[in-house]
Motif scaffolding. Structure first.
Motif, PDB file in Angstrom:
ATOM      1  N   ARG A 212       0.851  -1.193   0.000  1.00 32.93           N
ATOM      2  CA  ARG A 212       0.000   0.000   0.000  1.00 32.93           C
ATOM      3  C   ARG A 212       0.890   1.248   0.000  1.00 32.93           C
ATOM      4  O   ARG A 212       0.953   1.979   0.977  1.00 32.93           O
ATOM      5  CB  ARG A 212      -0.906   0.019   1.236  1.00 32.93           C
TER       6      ARG A 212
ATOM      7  N   HIS B 237      -0.618   4.607   1.063  1.00 34.09           N
ATOM      8  CA  HIS B 237      -0.869   4.626   2.497  1.00 34.09           C
ATOM      9  C   HIS B 237       0.434   4.699   3.285  1.00 34.09           C
ATOM     10  O   HIS B 237       0.466   5.248   4.389  1.00 34.09           O
ATOM     11  CB  HIS B 237      -1.650   3.378   2.917  1.00 34.09           C
TER      12      HIS B 237
ATOM     13  N   VAL C 263      -6.444  -0.994   9.561  1.00 33.39           N
ATOM     14  CA  VAL C 263      -7.892  -0.794   9.400  1.00 33.39           C
ATOM     15  C   VAL C 263      -8.182   0.105   8.200  1.00 33.39           C
ATOM     16  O   VAL C 263      -9.090  -0.152   7.405  1.00 33.39           O
ATOM     17  CB  VAL C 263      -8.497  -0.191  10.691  1.00 33.39           C
ATOM     18  N   VAL C 264      -7.387   1.168   8.034  1.00 34.78           N
ATOM     19  CA  VAL C 264      -7.609   2.114   6.943  1.00 34.78           C
ATOM     20  C   VAL C 264      -7.166   1.535   5.599  1.00 34.78           C
ATOM     21  O   VAL C 264      -7.839   1.721   4.577  1.00 34.78           O
ATOM     22  CB  VAL C 264      -6.866   3.437   7.221  1.00 34.78           C
ATOM     23  N   ALA C 265      -6.056   0.800   5.586  1.00 32.97           N
ATOM     24  CA  ALA C 265      -5.453   0.370   4.325  1.00 32.97           C
ATOM     25  C   ALA C 265      -6.030  -0.924   3.773  1.00 32.97           C
ATOM     26  O   ALA C 265      -5.768  -1.272   2.627  1.00 32.97           O
ATOM     27  CB  ALA C 265      -3.941   0.215   4.494  1.00 32.97           C
ATOM     28  N   THR C 266      -6.795  -1.663   4.567  1.00 31.26           N
ATOM     29  CA  THR C 266      -7.354  -2.921   4.093  1.00 31.26           C
ATOM     30  C   THR C 266      -8.876  -2.843   4.063  1.00 31.26           C
ATOM     31  O   THR C 266      -9.469  -1.929   4.641  1.00 31.26           O
ATOM     32  CB  THR C 266      -6.913  -4.090   4.994  1.00 31.26           C
ATOM     33  N   ARG C 267      -9.486  -3.804   3.406  1.00 31.21           N
ATOM     34  CA  ARG C 267     -10.938  -3.785   3.245  1.00 31.21           C
ATOM     35  C   ARG C 267     -11.625  -5.026   3.798  1.00 31.21           C
ATOM     36  O   ARG C 267     -12.832  -5.131   3.765  1.00 31.21           O
ATOM     37  CB  ARG C 267     -11.298  -3.634   1.752  1.00 31.21           C
ATOM     38  N   THR C 268     -10.879  -5.985   4.309  1.00 33.68           N
ATOM     39  CA  THR C 268     -11.499  -7.184   4.859  1.00 33.68           C
ATOM     40  C   THR C 268     -12.371  -6.849   6.064  1.00 33.68           C
ATOM     41  O   THR C 268     -12.041  -5.945   6.839  1.00 33.68           O
ATOM     42  CB  THR C 268     -10.435  -8.212   5.253  1.00 33.68           C
ATOM     43  N   ARG C 269     -13.428  -7.581   6.235  1.00 30.51           N
ATOM     44  CA  ARG C 269     -14.319  -7.307   7.374  1.00 30.51           C
ATOM     45  C   ARG C 269     -13.686  -7.687   8.706  1.00 30.51           C
ATOM     46  O   ARG C 269     -14.177  -7.308   9.774  1.00 30.51           O
ATOM     47  CB  ARG C 269     -15.631  -8.062   7.195  1.00 30.51           C
TER      48      ARG C 269
ATOM     49  N   ARG D 289     -10.689  -6.761   9.558  1.00 27.48           N
ATOM     50  CA  ARG D 289      -9.596  -5.822   9.845  1.00 27.48           C
ATOM     51  C   ARG D 289      -9.728  -5.151  11.213  1.00 27.48           C
ATOM     52  O   ARG D 289      -8.717  -4.731  11.795  1.00 27.48           O
ATOM     53  CB  ARG D 289      -9.508  -4.754   8.754  1.00 27.48           C
ATOM     54  N   TRP D 290     -10.935  -5.056  11.734  1.00 24.28           N
ATOM     55  CA  TRP D 290     -11.121  -4.394  13.031  1.00 24.28           C
ATOM     56  C   TRP D 290     -10.500  -5.192  14.174  1.00 24.28           C
ATOM     57  O   TRP D 290     -10.259  -4.645  15.261  1.00 24.28           O
ATOM     58  CB  TRP D 290     -12.616  -4.179  13.286  1.00 24.28           C
TER      59      TRP D 290
ATOM     60  N   ARG E 245      -9.886   8.064  -1.354  1.00 22.54           N
ATOM     61  CA  ARG E 245      -9.982   7.012  -2.365  1.00 22.54           C
ATOM     62  C   ARG E 245      -9.681   7.547  -3.750  1.00 22.54           C
ATOM     63  O   ARG E 245      -9.060   6.862  -4.566  1.00 22.54           O
ATOM     64  CB  ARG E 245     -11.388   6.404  -2.347  1.00 22.54           C
TER      65      ARG E 245
END
Length: 270
Positions: free
Chosen positions: A114, A117, A195-201, A203-204, A247
């Motif tokens: 990334r 990022h 958390v910001v750089a990924t999109r998987t659910r 990630r939290w 984005r």
């Protein structure tokens, strides 16, 4: 059929020494930058050493303030660890071996995967560390493991692995720089960055890293609750000023990288 040319703003050449616009910075430059910043940070911490009386006075003030604020006693966390030798050893190992490697692994991953990022994360880490260093210089603070009134045990020295030697002979680190806790601060940067750089659910779940780090640094008597609270405020301030890439900017950066790489692909085919 002749394809339309990309707009001029997308055909700008790579920036000297900085890689293509929106792409990852040059690795050698980044390594030099990180080495210089780390050297400045270590020198700054060592410059803050020697103020032992002030550090213990501030420590007593922090301890009394926490009691007036009715914060949970750090001893509660430590007593939970001391019920199990395996657990306390695991906490000491986490404190000793996870802080720097986890941060370094995160920076390498985000640099490679990334790059847009990465620039944001680098600025956040630099700003947070600089702010922490200023507070280390302004407010020398003995950790709770050194303050007799706390009744806390130096778990690293007693159960191992130990990170620090005797403060009087320690020439590598300044042990009177507990405020703020950069263990917690850097762990929070890792979590927020992922958390910001990924999109998987999932990630939290990375937020567990700073939460666990907080429990570890408090339970091992290396930091007070207020050390974590102060670094949280400092990080929130940095994040309010140093905003993550939007984005649209990320998409533009990807297109710029593709345009910059286009001539290289054409040359290889020819």
């Amino acid at each position: 059929m002749k394809l339309p040319q990309p707009p001029e703003r997308l055909r700008r050449p790579a920036r000297p020494g900085g890689g293509p616009p929106g792409g990852r910075p040059r690795p050698v430059r980044e390594l030099v930058l990180i080495a210089v910043l780390f050297g400045v940070y270590k020198l700054g911490r060592l410059a803050a050493s020697g103020r032992v009386g002030e550090a213990f006075s501030n420590a007593r003030g922090v301890w009394d303030l926490e009691r007036r604020l009715r914060l949970p006693n750090e001893a509660v966390v430590q007593h939970a660890l001391l019920h199990s030798r395996v657990l306390v050893h695991a906490a000491d190992s986490y404190y000793a071996y996870v802080h720097f490697p986890a941060t370094a692994a995160f920076l390498i991953w985000i640099y490679l995967r990334r790059p847009a990022h990465y620039r944001w994360v680098r600025r956040v880490v630099v700003a947070l560390t600089a702010g922490g260093l200023v507070l280390h210089l302004l407010v020398p603070l003995a950790p709770p493991r050194m303050l007799a009134v706390t009744g806390l045990v130096d778990t690293g020295a007693k159960y191992g692995p130990a990170v620090y030697g005797a403060p009087q002979t320690d020439t590598v680190s300044n042990q009177y720089a507990a405020m703020p806790s950069l263990h917690i601060g850097w762990a929070a940067v890792v979590a927020v960055g992922l958390v910001v750089a990924t999109r998987t659910r999932w990630r939290w779940l990375w937020l567990a890293h700073p939460a666990l780090t907080t429990a570890v640094v408090v339970g091992t008597a290396n930091h007070y609750w207020l050390d974590g609270a102060v670094v949280a405020v400092l990080l929130a301030t940095v994040l309010a000023v140093v905003r993550p890439p939007a984005r649209a900017a990320l998409a533009l950066g990807s297109r710029r990288v593709a345009v910059a790489a286009g001539p290289m692909r054409t040359a290889r085919r020819e």
